[in-house]
Write a protein that holds these residues in place. Structure first.
Motif, PDB file in Angstrom:
ATOM      1  N   ARG A  23     -33.745  10.257   4.744  1.00  0.00           N
ATOM      2  CA  ARG A  23     -34.847   9.347   5.108  1.00  0.00           C
ATOM      3  C   ARG A  23     -36.067  10.182   5.468  1.00  0.00           C
ATOM      4  NH1 ARG A  23     -36.062   6.498   9.984  1.00  0.00           N
ATOM      5  NH2 ARG A  23     -33.970   6.845  10.834  1.00  0.00           N
ATOM      6  N   VAL A  68     -26.903   4.944   1.205  1.00  0.00           N
ATOM      7  CA  VAL A  68     -27.998   5.313   2.098  1.00  0.00           C
ATOM      8  C   VAL A  68     -27.626   6.481   3.017  1.00  0.00           C
ATOM      9  CG1 VAL A  68     -27.363   3.616   3.850  1.00  0.00           C
ATOM     10  CG2 VAL A  68     -29.739   4.299   3.622  1.00  0.00           C
ATOM     11  N   LEU A  90     -32.092   8.854  -3.353  1.00  0.00           N
ATOM     12  CA  LEU A  90     -31.218   7.699  -3.160  1.00  0.00           C
ATOM     13  C   LEU A  90     -30.895   7.116  -4.538  1.00  0.00           C
ATOM     14  CD1 LEU A  90     -29.882   5.678  -1.156  1.00  0.00           C
ATOM     15  CD2 LEU A  90     -31.975   4.311  -1.342  1.00  0.00           C
TER      16      LEU A  90
END
Length: 452
Positions: free
Chosen positions: A302, A297, A235
């Motif tokens: 994730r 994002v 990120l």
């Protein structure tokens, strides 16, 4: 992409609930996991520390180096256990402790990142930089607890004089005939055990069992924000450094860590909690996408659940009692948005070891030494008072507006704010008359330029 986890489901790894508080007198027997009526085994140390996370492990190393025999208790059985819900940031105030522990080379080898920072405000970004020709700004580290906790616990285990006792859960305190704390009673894998010591140290977190068993009162300050965080790989952040957003009253931060992982957290006003609960993942991502200069994002991976807490009051306790000391979150917590918990854990362990080390090893007056630690610990009260007031999820007050606006407009004021955020100066120095006067002058010059 992993799933999400609602508030209240995320705990420290291995957290247990429903403990029954207890107290025994030195020499008394009792029942335990060794069977009904089994006599507890008794052992003696100079110091017994409950909690082998950051504060407890650091204190064990530093006390043992001064000659104390230390029992370091950890209720979890896994030596690789770590705290999950954390900012994963060590503020610069704790850098001297890392140096003394000898951990800096290992941390940098493991990929820990120096925690430079920039902060968004309605007046623009505050971007602290070293003065031209001056020394670099002091720094701490961003490092995941999955890296840090096992490293520090291993350092404690290899220190002569420290016995790391895993799977040992404190079930009560032992007192002498005068009522002084004189040890603890524990449930161990092989039965009940009583450990007596000159000094008992509670390093067992904000819900400290040791503090509860010893009857130390707890003061709570309401936090009217809730928080969720998740870990992302790859990120990108502007400048590659930590970012914090002051949105008044909402907050957010993104801290880059080792192994290419960034901790991304949102801390909205509790008025927004019902909407978040309806769609946690959607609300979390929408909040992040709406940030000024939002990190991308959607293009990152994730690698964790979305975890958090809807109720995180700031707590404080007296840090000492006869035969007892509290360090880290057991004594005092800050608001997670400031990322000071790890730094204070290491710093208070250092203060305690410096104050009581010789006395804990039998070479001095322990009560006087504990009083020195308590006086040193009081310097954190001003920091917590400011944090507790800001935890009311309100816009900046006039004084905060003055300082934050000036810091966004002037490099010297930005450095001044950085020293306070790093907990290298206290509130009195941060808000001293000279700093306030300079902030007024900076803001007046800015207004004059805009009128011209």
């Amino acid at each position: 992409m992993t799933g999400s986890e609602s508030a209240g489901d995320a705990h420290e790894q291995g957290r247990e609930h429903g403990e029954v508080q207890g107290e025994v007198r030195a020499g008394e027997g009792g029942q335990g996991s060794g069977g009904e009526g089994a006599e507890a085994r008794v052992s003696s140390y100079d110091v017994v520390i409950s909690g082998a996370s950051l504060a407890g492990s650091a204190a064990a190393v530093l006390l043992a180096r001064q000659g104390a025999r230390v029992a370091l208790l950890e209720r979890r059985s896994d030596p690789e256990a770590y705290k999950v819900l954390c900012t994963h940031s060590i503020t610069a105030n704790a850098r001297p402790v890392l140096d003394e522990l000898g951990l800096v080379p290992a941390l940098e080898k493991a990929g820990a990142l120096r925690n430079d920072a920039r902060w968004y405000t309605r007046w623009g970004w505050i971007e602290p930089r070293a003065a031209a020709g001056g020394s670099a700004l002091p720094y701490g580290y961003n490092v995941r607890r999955s890296t840090l906790d096992p490293m520090l616990r291993a350092r404690a285990a290899e220190t002569p004089g420290v016995d790391l006792l895993l799977g040992h859960k404190v079930t009560g305190v032992v007192r002498d005939d005068g009522g002084r704390v004189a040890g603890v009673r524990v449930s161990a894998p092989d039965g009940t055990r009583e450990i007596r010591a000159r000094l008992v140290v509670g390093a067992d977190g904000k819900d400290s069992a040791v503090a509860g068993f010893a009857g130390v009162p707890t003061r709570r300050h309401e936090n009217t924000r809730f928080g969720y965080l998740a870990h992302f790989r790859d990120l990108p952040l502007r400048g590659g450094i930590g970012q914090t957003w002051f949105l008044e009253p909402d907050m957010a931060y993104a801290f880059p860590n080792d192994d290419g992982i960034t901790v991304l957290a949102v801390l909205p006003d509790k008025k927004r909690l019902p909407a978040f609960r309806e769609d946690l993942e959607g609300s979390f991502l929408a909040f992040v996408r709406g940030l000024p200069e939002a990190p991308p994002v959607d293009s990152a991976e994730r690698v964790s659940k979305i975890i958090g807490t809807v109720d995180h009051p700031l707590i404080s306790r007296r840090p000492t009692a006869p035969g007892l000391a509290l360090i880290g979150d057991a004594a005092l917590t800050g608001d997670p948005l400031w990322g000071v918990g790890c730094g204070w854990a290491l710093q208070t362990a250092h203060w305690l070891a410096r104050a009581v080390g010789p006395a804990a090893a039998g070479r001095g007056d322990l009560d006087r030494s504990l009083a020195r630690y308590a006086r040193r610990h009081r310097t954190l009260r001003g920091h917590q008072r400011l944090a507790a007031d800001f935890a009311k999820a309100r816009p900046f007050n006039p004084g905060e507006s003055l300082m934050f606006a000036a810091a966004a407009r002037d490099e010297a004021m930005a450095r001044h704010m950085y020293l306070f955020a790093a907990r290298l100066i206290g509130p009195l120095r941060f808000l001293n008359p000279l700093a306030l006067t300079k902030a007024v002058a900076v803001n007046l010059r800015h207004r004059a330029r805009r009128r011209a």
